[in-house]
Enzyme design. Structure first.
Site, short mmCIF file in Angstrom:
data_model
loop_
_atom_site.label_atom_id
_atom_site.label_comp_id
_atom_site.label_asym_id
_atom_site.label_seq_id
_atom_site.Cartn_x
_atom_site.Cartn_y
_atom_site.Cartn_z
N ARG A 80 0.85 -1.15 -0.11
CA ARG A 80 0.00 0.02 -0.02
C ARG A 80 0.91 1.19 -0.15
O ARG A 80 0.65 2.28 -0.96
CB ARG A 80 -0.85 0.08 1.21
CG ARG A 80 -1.71 1.36 1.37
CD ARG A 80 -2.77 1.26 2.36
NE ARG A 80 -3.37 2.33 2.61
CZ ARG A 80 -4.36 2.75 3.36
NH1 ARG A 80 -4.94 1.87 4.16
NH2 ARG A 80 -5.30 3.80 3.42
N ASN A 109 -10.34 -4.51 -1.04
CA ASN A 109 -10.20 -3.50 -1.96
C ASN A 109 -9.44 -3.82 -3.23
O ASN A 109 -8.61 -4.86 -3.05
CB ASN A 109 -9.64 -2.35 -1.20
CG ASN A 109 -10.98 -1.50 -0.91
OD1 ASN A 109 -12.16 -1.15 -1.72
ND2 ASN A 109 -10.96 -0.74 0.33
N ASP A 158 -18.15 0.37 2.99
CA ASP A 158 -18.68 0.95 3.97
C ASP A 158 -18.64 2.31 4.07
O ASP A 158 -19.08 3.31 5.01
CB ASP A 158 -17.85 0.48 5.20
CG ASP A 158 -16.50 0.88 5.28
OD1 ASP A 158 -15.76 1.45 4.62
OD2 ASP A 158 -15.69 0.60 6.65
N HIS A 181 -16.53 4.05 -4.57
CA HIS A 181 -15.68 5.39 -4.15
C HIS A 181 -15.83 6.21 -5.22
O HIS A 181 -14.74 7.08 -5.34
CB HIS A 181 -14.15 4.86 -4.19
CG HIS A 181 -14.05 3.80 -2.81
ND1 HIS A 181 -12.66 3.49 -2.45
CD2 HIS A 181 -14.80 3.65 -1.75
CE1 HIS A 181 -12.88 2.85 -1.46
NE2 HIS A 181 -14.17 2.80 -0.93
N TYR A 223 -14.66 10.12 -1.75
CA TYR A 223 -13.61 9.93 -2.57
C TYR A 223 -13.61 10.49 -3.87
O TYR A 223 -12.46 10.62 -4.48
CB TYR A 223 -13.72 8.34 -2.72
CG TYR A 223 -13.03 7.51 -1.95
CD1 TYR A 223 -11.81 7.17 -1.82
CD2 TYR A 223 -13.93 6.91 -0.81
CE1 TYR A 223 -11.28 6.45 -0.78
CE2 TYR A 223 -13.39 6.05 0.20
CZ TYR A 223 -11.89 5.75 0.16
OH TYR A 223 -11.40 5.09 1.15
N ARG A 273 -0.67 7.75 3.97
CA ARG A 273 -1.55 7.19 4.86
C ARG A 273 -1.23 5.72 5.23
O ARG A 273 -1.55 5.29 6.43
CB ARG A 273 -3.04 6.91 4.12
CG ARG A 273 -4.25 6.38 4.75
CD ARG A 273 -4.63 7.24 6.00
NE ARG A 273 -5.45 6.19 6.76
CZ ARG A 273 -5.54 6.48 8.19
NH1 ARG A 273 -4.92 7.38 8.96
NH2 ARG A 273 -6.40 5.67 8.77
P1 NAD Z 1 -4.48 -5.89 6.65
O1 NAD Z 1 -3.03 -6.00 5.92
O2 NAD Z 1 -4.30 -5.70 8.11
O3 NAD Z 1 -5.06 -7.45 6.52
C1 NAD Z 1 -5.20 -8.06 5.47
C2 NAD Z 1 -4.85 -9.52 5.44
O4 NAD Z 1 -5.09 -10.19 4.13
C3 NAD Z 1 -3.31 -9.63 6.13
O5 NAD Z 1 -3.24 -10.46 7.13
C4 NAD Z 1 -2.61 -10.65 4.63
O6 NAD Z 1 -1.58 -11.71 5.17
C5 NAD Z 1 -4.05 -11.22 4.31
N1 NAD Z 1 -3.91 -11.63 2.87
C6 NAD Z 1 -3.16 -10.97 1.90
N2 NAD Z 1 -3.47 -11.85 0.75
C7 NAD Z 1 -4.11 -12.96 1.11
C8 NAD Z 1 -4.38 -13.85 0.17
N3 NAD Z 1 -4.08 -14.17 -0.99
N4 NAD Z 1 -5.03 -14.95 0.87
C9 NAD Z 1 -5.41 -14.76 2.25
N5 NAD Z 1 -5.09 -13.79 3.04
C10 NAD Z 1 -4.38 -13.02 2.36
O7 NAD Z 1 -5.35 -5.01 5.93
P2 NAD Z 1 -6.66 -4.12 6.56
O8 NAD Z 1 -6.12 -2.69 6.48
O9 NAD Z 1 -6.99 -4.62 7.75
O10 NAD Z 1 -7.60 -4.36 5.23
C11 NAD Z 1 -8.10 -5.32 4.91
C12 NAD Z 1 -8.98 -5.31 3.63
O11 NAD Z 1 -9.98 -4.76 3.76
C13 NAD Z 1 -8.26 -4.31 2.41
O12 NAD Z 1 -8.57 -4.93 1.48
C14 NAD Z 1 -8.92 -3.02 2.77
O13 NAD Z 1 -8.87 -2.09 1.47
C15 NAD Z 1 -10.29 -3.73 3.15
N6 NAD Z 1 -11.38 -2.59 3.72
C16 NAD Z 1 -12.37 -2.38 2.80
C17 NAD Z 1 -13.41 -1.56 3.18
C18 NAD Z 1 -14.66 -1.17 2.38
O14 NAD Z 1 -15.32 -0.32 2.47
N7 NAD Z 1 -14.79 -2.10 1.33
C19 NAD Z 1 -13.22 -1.13 4.43
C20 NAD Z 1 -11.99 -1.18 5.22
C21 NAD Z 1 -11.12 -2.06 4.60
C1 G6P Z 2 -13.03 3.55 4.02
C2 G6P Z 2 -13.42 2.82 2.72
C3 G6P Z 2 -12.48 1.54 2.50
C4 G6P Z 2 -11.17 1.93 2.72
C5 G6P Z 2 -10.84 2.59 4.04
C6 G6P Z 2 -9.33 3.11 4.17
O1 G6P Z 2 -13.68 2.67 5.04
O2 G6P Z 2 -14.64 2.47 2.27
O3 G6P Z 2 -12.73 1.18 1.22
O4 G6P Z 2 -10.28 0.57 2.67
O5 G6P Z 2 -11.51 3.74 4.05
O6 G6P Z 2 -9.24 3.30 5.63
P1 G6P Z 2 -7.79 3.52 6.27
O7 G6P Z 2 -7.81 3.80 7.63
O8 G6P Z 2 -7.07 1.98 5.94
O9 G6P Z 2 -7.08 4.66 5.37
MN MN Z 3 -14.84 1.12 0.41
#
Ligand code: NAD
Ligand code: G6P
Ligand code: MN
Length: 440
Positions: free
Chosen positions: A93, A147, A170, A200, A263, A283
């Site tokens: 990231r 994401n 979310d 987004h 976004y 970030r």
């Molecule tokens: P993080 O790095 O703490 O956790 C991600 C985990 O995924 C890690 O433990 C990693 O080892 C694991 N991983 C990576 N590739 C993998 C694979 N191929 N198979 C199994 N596990 C795998 O990240 P985070 O900040 O906690 O975020 C997690 C995800 O949630 C991100 O994609 C983030 O963008 C997403 N997210 C989405 C929303 C949304 O609105 N859609 C909101 C918040 C976070």
């Molecule tokens: C929001 C978005 C997510 C994104 C997150 C990033 O929740 O909907 O898609 O992954 O923000 O937050 P962070 O705290 O990791 O910058």
């Molecule tokens: Mn999102």
């Protein structure tokens, strides 16, 4: 009442403990018989899992808990897969954010070249999860919030068209929580909204209370002055997020008839965003220094003490949308939710095969999108450009095509020229050698 078996894919995520606490708080409406974690980084997952094991033992010893890096064990006998993986984790990231910034371009997790690079990593990871689910629990549903959701959703639409996967974000939920505060309501569920766009990348066109009173005039007046910074300051919001919520004031000015997703600032004000970014500290650095340290530190403290009171893990209240979605499918609630689905005519004057974020009624067979109708030139033009970027990324991944990826980056509204796009792409190729398919 039926009890469910859930696997959280990305068990090592910083969001996992908050989601586990949220699942425990919602057990009355969504009872669990088994909870599993799956991750491909066993060491990272172990810390989170061992702490959650203690929490579960204290609060819900009846739930069978386990964690594994073995797909077969993880995906066998599950009703729901809750997926939040981050392929490449925070160090990648950081690259997604810093590489474009070095070229004077927005460096962001899901928007612009950074989001494109992340998409090229995520597609394979999420498809792999879909395949495990279909192999070991073919009746299960995947609730995906990994994401960049827009690109992941386009990839699964195209490459796994039969998959029972629902993509959700979310951000609208977070913004609606702020809107509710602004108009003096307790809860976003006291509002009924109309919204359309891409993930987004969208707009609210109508916000009413449950009696049908129009809340837009009040919101318009407030947001034009304060963005989405609510009247009562919230200590929980970090400064960089607060800036984004405040900037919604300028984003909203582009189309005062609607309320924007935050976004959009990356597309309307990329020059401002770059000028206010620190290329040495983005970030990803904030998240690694704060959320990651806090969550993993708490987990270690809990493990050492053998009790949950030794840590400071917080329930992720707003993640209860995941339970809303699971219960909608499990109990056919027909709840109205924003999901990322194929347009299929919902927006009349927009491509049928575009993945759009729109209100859907959700029941046991999945989402039934509501009609949006015609959208104005401004939104249509922006969305056409962005949806083409997202489709080109999936083309590039599928065809292993450098050319398509260069086109995708060039087409992003955040990028000033094909020359800059190529320079960024070449740096991204180098940084992503371990994750992207080899391009030719
Ligand atoms: P993080 O790095 O703490 O956790 C991600 C985990 O995924 C890690 O433990 C990693 O080892 C694991 N991983 C990576 N590739 C993998 C694979 N191929 N198979 C199994 N596990 C795998 O990240 P985070 O900040 O906690 O975020 C997690 C995800 O949630 C991100 O994609 C983030 O963008 C997403 N997210 C989405 C929303 C949304 O609105 N859609 C909101 C918040 C976070
Ligand atoms: C929001 C978005 C997510 C994104 C997150 C990033 O929740 O909907 O898609 O992954 O923000 O937050 P962070 O705290 O990791 O910058
Ligand atoms: Mn999102």
């Amino acid at each position: 009442m039926k009890k469910f078996s859930v696997v959280i894919a990305g068990g090592g995520s910083t969001f996992t403990p908050g989601i586990v606490l949220m699942l425990l708080a919602n057990r009355e409406r969504f009872p669990l018989r088994a909870l599993k974690f799956y991750d491909n980084d066993g060491a990272r997952q172990e810390t989170i899992a061992e702490a959650c094991k203690i929490i579960l033992r204290e609060q819900a010893p009846d739930i069978e808990f386990s964690y594994t890096t073995d797909p077969k064990t993880a995906f066998t006998d599950v009703d729901f897969v809750m997926a939040h993986i981050r392929v490449g984790k925070y160090p990648m990231r950081e690259q997604d954010e810093k590489i474009p910034l070095r070229h004077g371009v927005v460096g962001q997790e899901t928007c612009g070249p950074g989001g494109i690079a992340y998409g090229m990593r995520s597609i394979g990871g999420v498809l792999e999860l879909v395949d495990y689910m279909e192999q070991y629990s073919p009746n299960a549903w995947m609730l995906n919030y990994s994401n960049p959701a827009a690109i992941v959703a386009e990839a699964t639409r195209r490459l796994r068209p039969q998959a029972k996967i629902l993509n959700i974000c979310d951000m609208p939920i977070g913004i609606e929580g702020r809107m509710a505060q602004i108009v003096g309501l307790q809860d976003r569920k006291q509002m009924r909204v109309r919204y359309y766009g891409l993930n987004h990348f969208g707009w609210w066109t109508s916000i009413e209370d449950l009696n049908g009173n129009d809340l837009m005039p009040k919101l318009r007046e407030y947001v034009a002055k304060n963005g989405y910074v609510p009247p009562a300051k919230d200590e929980h919001t970090e400064a960089s997020w607060n800036d984004t919520f405040a900037k919604a004031k300028d984003v909203q000015a582009l189309d005062p008839d609607t309320m924007p997703n935050t976004y959009l600032k990356y597309y309307f004000f990329p020059d401002y965003v770059v000028a206010h970014s620190n290329p040495e500290r983005t970030r990803a650095n904030e998240v690694m220094d704060h959320r990651e340290k806090q969550v993993f530190g708490s987990c270690r403290a809990i493990i050492e003490a053998g009790k949950s009171s030794a840590g400071e893990l917080e329930i992720d209240e707003h993640a209860s949308y995941i339970v809303d979605l699971a219960t909608a499918i499990a109990f056919n609630t027909q709840e109205r939710m924003l999901l990322i689905v194929p347009n299929n005519g919902a927006i009349h004057n927009f491509d049928a095969d575009a993945m759009v974020e729109i209100p859907c009624l959700v029941g046991k067979n999945g989402p039934q999108p509501l009609t949006v109708g015609d959208i104005p030139h401004f939104q249509k033009g922006l969305m056409s450009q962005q949806v083409a970027v997202e489709k080109l990324v999936v083309d590039a991944w599928e065809q292993r095509s450098y050319q398509k990826l260069w086109q995708a980056i060039t087409l992003s509204k955040t990028v000033p020229s094909a020359t800059v796009a190529k320079a960024i792409l070449d740096d991204l190729v180098d940084a992503n050698k371990a994750f992207w398919p080899e391009l030719h």
